[in-house]
Design a protein around this motif. Structure first.
Motif, PDB file in Angstrom:
ATOM      1  N   GLY A   1     -24.040   8.267   2.620  1.00 16.22           N
ATOM      2  CA  GLY A   1     -24.306   7.382   1.573  1.00 16.22           C
ATOM      3  C   GLY A   1     -24.187   8.014   0.193  1.00 16.22           C
ATOM      4  N   SER A   2     -23.511   9.239   0.277  1.00 11.92           N
ATOM      5  CA  SER A   2     -23.474   9.825  -1.240  1.00 11.92           C
ATOM      6  C   SER A   2     -22.044   9.588  -1.976  1.00 11.92           C
ATOM      7  N   LYS A   3     -21.406   8.667  -1.339  1.00 10.69           N
ATOM      8  CA  LYS A   3     -20.204   8.232  -1.899  1.00 10.69           C
ATOM      9  C   LYS A   3     -20.362   7.507  -3.281  1.00 10.69           C
ATOM     10  N   LYS A   4     -19.571   7.846  -4.374  1.00  5.78           N
ATOM     11  CA  LYS A   4     -19.839   7.392  -5.830  1.00  5.78           C
ATOM     12  C   LYS A   4     -19.031   6.044  -5.657  1.00  5.78           C
ATOM     13  N   LYS A   5     -19.729   5.056  -6.486  1.00  3.79           N
ATOM     14  CA  LYS A   5     -18.822   3.912  -6.711  1.00  3.79           C
ATOM     15  C   LYS A   5     -17.771   4.152  -7.697  1.00  3.79           C
ATOM     16  N   VAL A   6     -16.619   3.700  -7.250  1.00  5.75           N
ATOM     17  CA  VAL A   6     -15.217   3.744  -8.183  1.00  5.75           C
ATOM     18  C   VAL A   6     -15.438   2.699  -9.356  1.00  5.75           C
ATOM     19  N   VAL A   7     -15.573   3.357 -10.636  1.00  4.35           N
ATOM     20  CA  VAL A   7     -15.687   2.629 -11.841  1.00  4.35           C
ATOM     21  C   VAL A   7     -14.505   2.864 -12.814  1.00  4.35           C
ATOM     22  N   GLU A   8     -14.037   1.688 -13.064  1.00  5.63           N
ATOM     23  CA  GLU A   8     -12.804   1.865 -14.178  1.00  5.63           C
ATOM     24  C   GLU A   8     -13.232   2.598 -15.314  1.00  5.63           C
TER      25      GLU A   8
END
Length: 276
Positions: free
Chosen positions: A31-38
């Protein structure tokens, strides 16, 4: 090799104990994956505005992060330095305008406009090198002068000696006394001229060769000179930044279109294909 008797019948493990290094054996933290933000979603476009003594005011566009927490847009913007060619700023290709680089520093933010002041001016390297000749003397001078509104500017001047009319000798070297005399006159003239005008007027004097032409006229009687140029000038000390002073340097600020919603146009081919 001597071993103590308590180690003789003891077996040592050859593999690492399971569970010691969780990232290797269990595939890392879950659960440590960061959300990809533009990245561009956090940024805004701004117009870089030059002072009122230039013809073309909006010289560039720049990106900046939006206000996040206590870090505001103004904090991110102030202090940035932008470079532009003088010929582009004045729409003029005469004399040495194409060979001069103007640097402007952001001081204030007004809407989507970044208001700048003069930072430095420098002549291009190819132009400076084209002035050198053999059989002559190069005279250099560095002058620190203070303007009427409290800015201290360091001015770098260079000049070259030339042959007199009807001279037979191929060289035109200057005597040491005459060099000192020329430097003294340059220093006095620059300090006197700069002390009576504001920063914007000094920039105009430097940009349009008004100062260098007057120096050439006054120093030529001492010794024949050619190519007397102010090849560099920079602000080394400035007064406390006041918003009203910056606005006075700019006068009427042109309207920025960056705060208005952008109209996305559809390509003609895609529109024709989408039509029934």
């Amino acid at each position: 090799v001597f071993l103590h008797r308590k180690f003789l019948n003891k077996t040592f493990p050859t593999t690492m104990a399971i569970g010691k290094n969780k990232r290797v054996s269990k595939g890392g933290k879950r659960g440590s994956k960061k959300k990809v933000v533009e990245p561009m979603a956090k940024k805004e476009w701004f117009d870089v505005v030059a002072p009122k003594n230039f013809k073309n005011r909006q010289i560039a566009k720049s990106l900046c992060n939006k206000t996040i927490g206590i870090r505001t847009v103004a904090d991110n913007m102030k202090g940035r330095v932008y470079e532009a060619n003088l010929a582009d700023l004045d729409s003029n290709n005469t004399k040495d305008q194409p060979f001069k680089k103007m640097r402007l520093q952001v001081q204030e933010l007004q809407g989507r406009n970044m208001l700048t002041t003069f930072h430095s001016m420098e002549m291009t390297t190819d132009k400076i090198r084209s002035l050198f000749r053999k059989w002559c003397t190069m005279i250099e001078s560095v002058v620190d002068a203070q303007t009427k509104d409290g800015y201290t500017i360091r001015v770098f001047v260079v000049a070259f000696t030339t042959r007199q009319k009807g001279q037979l000798s191929k060289n035109c070297y200057a005597a040491g006394k005459l060099e000192s005399w020329v430097r003294l006159r340059i220093t006095k003239m620059i300090k006197k001229r700069v002390a009576s005008v504001s920063l914007n007027r000094v920039v105009s004097l430097l940009a349009h060769d008004i100062l260098s032409d007057s120096l050439m006229e006054r120093c030529n009687p001492i010794i024949p000179l050619r190519d007397l140029k102010v090849y560099k000038a920079k602000v080394i000390r400035s007064p406390k930044i006041d918003t009203q002073k910056v606005l006075d340097l700019h006068g009427k600020v042109p309207e920025s279109m960056e705060d208005k919603p952008r109209i996305v146009e559809t390509a003609p081919v895609a529109a024709a294909a989408a039509a029934p």
